[in-house]
Write a protein that holds these residues in place. Structure first.
Motif, PDB file in Angstrom:
ATOM      1  N   SER A 133       0.765  -1.790   9.810  1.00  0.00           N
ATOM      2  CA  SER A 133       2.074  -1.479  10.415  1.00  0.00           C
ATOM      3  C   SER A 133       3.095  -1.025   9.369  1.00  0.00           C
ATOM      4  O   SER A 133       4.241  -0.736   9.708  1.00  0.00           O
ATOM      5  CB  SER A 133       2.600  -2.683  11.196  1.00  0.00           C
ATOM      6  OG  SER A 133       2.841  -3.764  10.325  1.00  0.00           O
ATOM      7  N   LYS A 155       3.041  -7.936   6.995  1.00  0.00           N
ATOM      8  CA  LYS A 155       3.848  -8.604   5.972  1.00  0.00           C
ATOM      9  C   LYS A 155       5.304  -8.783   6.405  1.00  0.00           C
ATOM     10  O   LYS A 155       6.171  -9.121   5.593  1.00  0.00           O
ATOM     11  CB  LYS A 155       3.795  -7.803   4.663  1.00  0.00           C
ATOM     12  CG  LYS A 155       2.465  -7.949   3.957  1.00  0.00           C
ATOM     13  CD  LYS A 155       2.295  -9.367   3.407  1.00  0.00           C
ATOM     14  CE  LYS A 155       0.935  -9.650   2.834  1.00  0.00           C
ATOM     15  NZ  LYS A 155      -0.174  -9.714   3.796  1.00  0.00           N
ATOM     16  N   ASP A 187     -10.451   6.259   2.954  1.00  0.00           N
ATOM     17  CA  ASP A 187     -10.718   5.058   2.163  1.00  0.00           C
ATOM     18  C   ASP A 187      -9.737   4.934   0.994  1.00  0.00           C
ATOM     19  O   ASP A 187      -9.367   5.927   0.365  1.00  0.00           O
ATOM     20  CB  ASP A 187     -12.153   5.134   1.634  1.00  0.00           C
ATOM     21  CG  ASP A 187     -12.503   3.919   0.798  1.00  0.00           C
ATOM     22  OD1 ASP A 187     -12.608   2.825   1.379  1.00  0.00           O
ATOM     23  OD2 ASP A 187     -12.640   4.060  -0.434  1.00  0.00           O
ATOM     24  N   PHE A 188      -9.353   3.704   0.679  1.00  0.00           N
ATOM     25  CA  PHE A 188      -8.314   3.432  -0.321  1.00  0.00           C
ATOM     26  C   PHE A 188      -8.633   4.008  -1.701  1.00  0.00           C
ATOM     27  O   PHE A 188      -7.736   4.453  -2.416  1.00  0.00           O
ATOM     28  CB  PHE A 188      -8.058   1.918  -0.419  1.00  0.00           C
ATOM     29  CG  PHE A 188      -9.187   1.127  -1.020  1.00  0.00           C
ATOM     30  CD1 PHE A 188      -9.230   0.866  -2.386  1.00  0.00           C
ATOM     31  CD2 PHE A 188     -10.221   0.623  -0.243  1.00  0.00           C
ATOM     32  CE1 PHE A 188     -10.264   0.131  -2.949  1.00  0.00           C
ATOM     33  CE2 PHE A 188     -11.263  -0.102  -0.787  1.00  0.00           C
ATOM     34  CZ  PHE A 188     -11.290  -0.341  -2.150  1.00  0.00           C
ATOM     35  N   ASP A 195      -4.557   4.867   5.601  1.00  0.00           N
ATOM     36  CA  ASP A 195      -5.340   3.761   6.158  1.00  0.00           C
ATOM     37  C   ASP A 195      -6.685   4.344   6.601  1.00  0.00           C
ATOM     38  O   ASP A 195      -6.781   5.532   6.934  1.00  0.00           O
ATOM     39  CB  ASP A 195      -4.615   3.137   7.363  1.00  0.00           C
ATOM     40  CG  ASP A 195      -5.124   1.741   7.705  1.00  0.00           C
ATOM     41  OD1 ASP A 195      -4.415   0.759   7.417  1.00  0.00           O
ATOM     42  OD2 ASP A 195      -6.245   1.621   8.264  1.00  0.00           O
ATOM     43  N   TYR A 235     -10.926  -5.052  10.486  1.00  0.00           N
ATOM     44  CA  TYR A 235      -9.925  -4.209  11.115  1.00  0.00           C
ATOM     45  C   TYR A 235     -10.562  -3.031  11.836  1.00  0.00           C
ATOM     46  O   TYR A 235      -9.955  -2.375  12.626  1.00  0.00           O
ATOM     47  CB  TYR A 235      -8.927  -3.683  10.083  1.00  0.00           C
ATOM     48  CG  TYR A 235      -7.956  -4.738   9.655  1.00  0.00           C
ATOM     49  CD1 TYR A 235      -6.773  -4.920  10.363  1.00  0.00           C
ATOM     50  CD2 TYR A 235      -8.219  -5.575   8.586  1.00  0.00           C
ATOM     51  CE1 TYR A 235      -5.872  -5.895   9.997  1.00  0.00           C
ATOM     52  CE2 TYR A 235      -7.326  -6.540   8.205  1.00  0.00           C
ATOM     53  CZ  TYR A 235      -6.151  -6.702   8.913  1.00  0.00           C
ATOM     54  OH  TYR A 235      -5.261  -7.675   8.554  1.00  0.00           O
ATOM     55  N   ASP A 237      -2.263  -3.882   0.267  1.00  0.00           N
ATOM     56  CA  ASP A 237      -2.398  -5.081   1.101  1.00  0.00           C
ATOM     57  C   ASP A 237      -3.735  -5.003   1.863  1.00  0.00           C
ATOM     58  O   ASP A 237      -3.760  -4.753   3.070  1.00  0.00           O
ATOM     59  CB  ASP A 237      -1.210  -5.164   2.072  1.00  0.00           C
ATOM     60  CG  ASP A 237      -1.232  -6.450   2.889  1.00  0.00           C
ATOM     61  OD1 ASP A 237      -1.875  -7.427   2.466  1.00  0.00           O
ATOM     62  OD2 ASP A 237      -0.585  -6.476   3.957  1.00  0.00           O
ATOM     63  N   TRP A 260       0.784  -5.964  13.885  1.00  0.00           N
ATOM     64  CA  TRP A 260      -0.467  -5.761  13.134  1.00  0.00           C
ATOM     65  C   TRP A 260      -0.975  -7.073  12.561  1.00  0.00           C
ATOM     66  O   TRP A 260      -0.187  -7.858  12.022  1.00  0.00           O
ATOM     67  CB  TRP A 260      -0.237  -4.765  11.989  1.00  0.00           C
ATOM     68  CG  TRP A 260      -1.469  -3.981  11.672  1.00  0.00           C
ATOM     69  CD1 TRP A 260      -2.261  -4.111  10.574  1.00  0.00           C
ATOM     70  CD2 TRP A 260      -2.049  -2.929  12.454  1.00  0.00           C
ATOM     71  NE1 TRP A 260      -3.302  -3.217  10.636  1.00  0.00           N
ATOM     72  CE2 TRP A 260      -3.188  -2.478  11.786  1.00  0.00           C
ATOM     73  CE3 TRP A 260      -1.715  -2.334  13.681  1.00  0.00           C
ATOM     74  CZ2 TRP A 260      -4.005  -1.459  12.280  1.00  0.00           C
ATOM     75  CZ3 TRP A 260      -2.515  -1.334  14.179  1.00  0.00           C
ATOM     76  CH2 TRP A 260      -3.654  -0.909  13.462  1.00  0.00           C
TER      77      TRP A 260
END
Ligand SMILES: C[S@@+](CC[C@H](N)C(=O)[O-])C[C@H]1O[C@@H](n2cnc3c(N)ncnc32)[C@H](O)[C@@H]1O
Length: 279
Positions: A47, A22, A170-171, A63, A202, A188, A18
């Motif tokens: 990911s 991280k 949506d976050f 996500d 993205y 993140d 991805w």
């Protein structure tokens, strides 16, 4: 700061590549995670490196990318079936474009997930990008020795996903509706910055200044609820302005998004939190 390597830790590794993953900083990042918390919430999953690494007993993983979340659902529910389809797909450039051109019905969860994982493993840099019609359009670009994840690996990931509620959305809504006192939220997001170019596209909706404003307000909301958050972000002017009220620490990492100015090599990011960060 040095932590144990991933192999020493026997942690579950993500099964996807991805952009902005991280993975390389997990040993450092995980040291900032509180030892005890209620539920683990990750609204910008990608990911989901930290999620798999920590293997929390109760989680919400979300996500905006609905195809990604559908893939996690399939691995959660039927990892063996996805693996059987995945292992039969042919390798190579020509096969890649044939598989990229295929479309499966929404209900054909297993074949859709196998295609998603296949394209992710063999596309250029593990990018996810769609055209205006919403069709995946990243060119072939398999790394040397690219393979699909093994059945065993997908089984391990399935066991971790069994403890997670999966949401495509949506976050802001995900956090507002799912975070309560004692929870730990890891964020993140894509990076927004006014100067220079950063990778932030993205999906069809790039991360904009307005999203950063929503994010900053959400941090305050998480704090007010009595939950803890850890946010990863670029060390840029926007971060200095928007996150100045919180604890922060600089970390150095290896960037790997090719095709973007200055995007390979060492980069500095920050982690921001509403609790003191371990040294
Ligand atoms: C930097 S990546 C996360 C990488 C992840 N931590 C990892 O280790 O792979 C950011 C993710 O945010 C998602 N995203 C972008 N805009 C979003 C939004 N408005 N709400 C939720 N997710 C969003 C993207 O689809 C992408 O997967």
């Amino acid at each position: 700061m040095q932590g144990p390597s991933l192999e020493e830790n026997k942690a579950v590794l993500p099964f996807l590549r991805w952009a902005g993953s991280k993975r390389a900083v997990l040993p450092i990042l995980s040291r900032f995670v509180p030892k005890v918390f209620g539920k683990y919430v990750e609204p910008f999953a990608g990911s989901a490196c930290l999620f798999f690494y920590l293997s929390p007993s109760k989680a919400v993983l979300a996500d905006l990318n609905a195809e990604l979340i559908d893939t996690y659902r399939a691995i959660k529910q039927e990892p063996g079936s996805v693996s059987r389809v995945l292992c039969k797909l042919p390798f190579g450039r020509e096969a890649y474009y044939q598989i990229r051109n295929q479309q499966f019905e929404k209900g054909d969860q297993i074949r859709r997930a196998a295609r998603f994982i296949y394209l992710n493993r063999f596309c250029f840099n593990g990018l996810y990008r769609t055209n205006l019609a919403g069709r995946f359009n990243v060119p072939f670009g398999a790394p040397r020795n690219a393979t699909v994840p093994s059945r065993n690996h997908l089984m391990q990931c399935s066991a971790v996903l069994a403890n997670a509620r999966l949401i495509a959305g949506d976050f802001e809504r995900v956090v507002s509706e799912n975070v309560s006192k004692g929870d730990f939220v890891y964020l993140d997001p894509p990076f927004f910055q006014t100067e220079g170019r950063v990778f932030r596209q993205y999906n069809s909706k790039p991360f904009m200044r307005h999203d950063l404003e929503r994010l900053a307000a959400l941090l305050k909301q998480i704090d007010d609820v009595g939950a803890r958050f850890l946010l990863s972000y670029a060390k840029n002017n926007e971060a200095r302005v928007f996150f100045r009220d919180w604890h922060s620490r600089t970390i150095t990492l290896q960037r790997n998004i090719a095709g973007f100015a200055g995007a390979r090599g060492k980069a500095q990011e920050i982690v921001v939190s509403n609790f003191p960060l371990a040294t």
